[in-house]
Scaffold this motif. Structure first.
Motif, short mmCIF file in Angstrom:
data_model
loop_
_atom_site.label_atom_id
_atom_site.label_comp_id
_atom_site.label_asym_id
_atom_site.label_seq_id
_atom_site.Cartn_x
_atom_site.Cartn_y
_atom_site.Cartn_z
N LYS A 93 32.35 13.56 24.26
CA LYS A 93 31.50 13.11 25.39
C LYS A 93 32.33 12.97 26.67
N GLN A 94 33.51 12.34 26.53
CA GLN A 94 34.39 12.18 27.71
C GLN A 94 34.66 13.51 28.38
N HIS A 95 34.77 14.57 27.56
CA HIS A 95 35.08 15.90 28.10
C HIS A 95 33.81 16.74 28.31
N GLU A 96 32.67 16.10 28.15
CA GLU A 96 31.35 16.74 28.38
C GLU A 96 31.12 17.99 27.54
N HIS A 97 31.57 17.90 26.25
CA HIS A 97 31.28 18.97 25.30
C HIS A 97 30.26 18.46 24.27
N PRO A 98 29.40 19.33 23.77
CA PRO A 98 28.38 18.86 22.83
C PRO A 98 28.85 18.77 21.37
N LEU A 99 30.14 18.92 21.16
CA LEU A 99 30.70 18.88 19.80
C LEU A 99 30.21 17.65 19.03
N LEU A 100 29.79 17.88 17.77
CA LEU A 100 29.33 16.77 16.93
C LEU A 100 30.15 16.65 15.66
N CYS A 101 30.49 15.40 15.36
CA CYS A 101 31.23 15.07 14.14
C CYS A 101 30.34 14.12 13.35
N LYS A 102 30.24 14.32 12.04
CA LYS A 102 29.42 13.43 11.22
C LYS A 102 30.09 13.16 9.89
N MET A 103 29.57 12.19 9.14
CA MET A 103 30.13 11.91 7.81
C MET A 103 29.03 11.95 6.76
N GLU A 104 29.44 12.29 5.53
CA GLU A 104 28.53 12.34 4.39
C GLU A 104 29.25 11.80 3.19
N GLU A 105 28.53 11.07 2.36
CA GLU A 105 29.17 10.55 1.15
C GLU A 105 29.63 11.71 0.26
N SER A 106 30.83 11.58 -0.28
CA SER A 106 31.37 12.64 -1.14
C SER A 106 30.95 12.40 -2.58
N ASP A 107 30.65 13.48 -3.29
CA ASP A 107 30.28 13.32 -4.71
C ASP A 107 31.53 13.25 -5.59
N ILE A 108 32.65 13.73 -5.07
CA ILE A 108 33.91 13.65 -5.81
C ILE A 108 34.66 12.42 -5.30
#
Ligand code: TYC
Length: 109
Positions: A93-108
């Motif tokens: 956001k600071q650099h005004e890019h739409p890049l998205l990072c997310k998390m998901e529970e791991s099954d391992i």
């Protein structure tokens, strides 16, 4: 059930409680998502700065995201995963890019 005998735990109960205490913490995958606008070089910087990847590994992960839509950057406990997601999304956001990072529970684990 308030006599002394009722407070004596069976070996099975002791074993069950020990197993509960020994459970490993859940783990969470942290992923980057593709978009059409974030510069490739910026994604490489993110992978080096927040996920401690060597340049060649960062390029490989960035290209995986670019070609497949998403890729795992690392697997962490909940607090660490949440922190990385927040830091990466703030940095984008600071650099005004739409890049998205997310998390998901791991099954391992
Ligand atoms: N698709 C972007 C481009 O062509 C590059 C990119 C790669 C964007 C990975 C986001 O997580 C990403 N500039």
């Amino acid at each position: 059930m308030s006599n002394e005998i009722s407070r004596v735990k069976s070996p099975a109960v002791i074993q069950q409680k020990a197993a509960e205490k020994l459970k490993l913490p859940k783990r969470f995958k942290v992923l980057l998502l593709n978009d059409d606008y974030t510069p490739m070089d910026f994604v490489i910087i993110v992978l080096q700065k927040y996920f401690f990847k060597e340049y060649s590994q960062a390029v490989k992960i960035m290209l995986d995201v670019h070609q497949k839509g998403r890729a795992i950057c690392g697997v962490y406990t909940r607090d660490i995963a949440e922190t990385k997601v927040a830091l990466v999304n703030d940095f984008a956001k600071q650099h005004e890019h739409p890049l998205l990072c997310k998390m998901e529970e791991s099954d391992i684990n």
